[in-house]
Design an enzyme around this catalytic site. Sequence first.
Site, PDB file in Angstrom:
ATOM      1  N   CYS A 198     -19.170 -32.723  -4.949  1.00 56.23           N
ATOM      2  CA  CYS A 198     -19.585 -32.848  -3.406  1.00 56.23           C
ATOM      3  C   CYS A 198     -18.636 -33.961  -2.945  1.00 56.23           C
ATOM      4  O   CYS A 198     -17.951 -34.851  -3.598  1.00 56.23           O
ATOM      5  CB  CYS A 198     -20.947 -33.282  -3.160  1.00 56.23           C
ATOM      6  SG  CYS A 198     -21.325 -34.829  -3.722  1.00 56.23           S
ATOM      7  N   GLU A 234     -22.732 -36.489 -11.489  1.00 58.74           N
ATOM      8  CA  GLU A 234     -21.395 -37.226 -11.498  1.00 58.74           C
ATOM      9  C   GLU A 234     -21.490 -38.872 -11.439  1.00 58.74           C
ATOM     10  O   GLU A 234     -20.807 -39.379 -12.020  1.00 58.74           O
ATOM     11  CB  GLU A 234     -20.199 -36.720 -10.478  1.00 58.74           C
ATOM     12  CG  GLU A 234     -19.948 -35.447 -10.647  1.00 58.74           C
ATOM     13  CD  GLU A 234     -20.732 -34.242  -9.923  1.00 58.74           C
ATOM     14  OE1 GLU A 234     -20.365 -33.156  -9.699  1.00 58.74           O
ATOM     15  OE2 GLU A 234     -22.008 -34.595  -9.525  1.00 58.74           O
ATOM     16  N   CYS A 260     -19.506 -37.338  -4.550  1.00 60.69           N
ATOM     17  CA  CYS A 260     -19.197 -37.647  -5.969  1.00 60.69           C
ATOM     18  C   CYS A 260     -17.751 -37.734  -6.095  1.00 60.69           C
ATOM     19  O   CYS A 260     -17.275 -38.406  -6.796  1.00 60.69           O
ATOM     20  CB  CYS A 260     -19.883 -36.215  -6.903  1.00 60.69           C
ATOM     21  SG  CYS A 260     -21.376 -36.364  -6.824  1.00 60.69           S
ATOM     22  N   HIS A 264     -26.435 -38.274  -7.943  1.00 63.68           N
ATOM     23  CA  HIS A 264     -25.942 -37.029  -8.426  1.00 63.68           C
ATOM     24  C   HIS A 264     -25.587 -37.130  -9.662  1.00 63.68           C
ATOM     25  O   HIS A 264     -25.216 -38.298 -10.239  1.00 63.68           O
ATOM     26  CB  HIS A 264     -24.845 -36.524  -7.298  1.00 63.68           C
ATOM     27  CG  HIS A 264     -25.082 -36.153  -6.027  1.00 63.68           C
ATOM     28  ND1 HIS A 264     -24.399 -35.482  -5.311  1.00 63.68           N
ATOM     29  CD2 HIS A 264     -26.421 -36.342  -5.487  1.00 63.68           C
ATOM     30  CE1 HIS A 264     -24.991 -35.201  -4.022  1.00 63.68           C
ATOM     31  NE2 HIS A 264     -26.085 -35.741  -4.079  1.00 63.68           N
TER      32      HIS A 264
END
Length: 161
Positions: free
Chosen positions: A88, A60, A91, A58
């Site tokens: 999320c 991040e 993350c 992801h």
Amino acid sequence: MENTTLLHEKFMRIAIQLAEKNVLESIGGPFGAVVVKDGVIISQSGNRVTATNDPTAHAEVSAIRLACTELNVFDLSGCVIYTSCEPCPMCLSAIYWSRISAIYYANTKTDAGNFGFDDQFIYEELEKPMDQRSIPVIQLMRNEAQHAFHLWKQDEMKRTY
């Protein structure tokens, strides 16, 4: 407008631009993140899940990995992350583990859900007892695994984190 507000907006615009670039260049999902320390960009990344076939890539997490490499640390205390969407659960955990000092985000998790990026099931799974989760969770060989913890406890050269 305050200079700090303008600076925050500058970094958020970069995160948003990364998200847009990801989509326009078919790199990955519509997410971008920037890690900043003392007003200087340390790292930036878009979502790399489909580009790398890595479900953990992801924006991040990717930006955190790059920042740690750039600074040669695993503790990002004093850094700030700007992300185009509310993190999320994975993350958010990575942000806490990295000790980033603040999170700025644009879109909400509800916004993401409205476009098919719904993490609600993960939040719900985390609330369930392990024996009721949709993926079986089975403990195995705990006594043998404890040995690694004992070795760690006795290691005089360990770096705590």
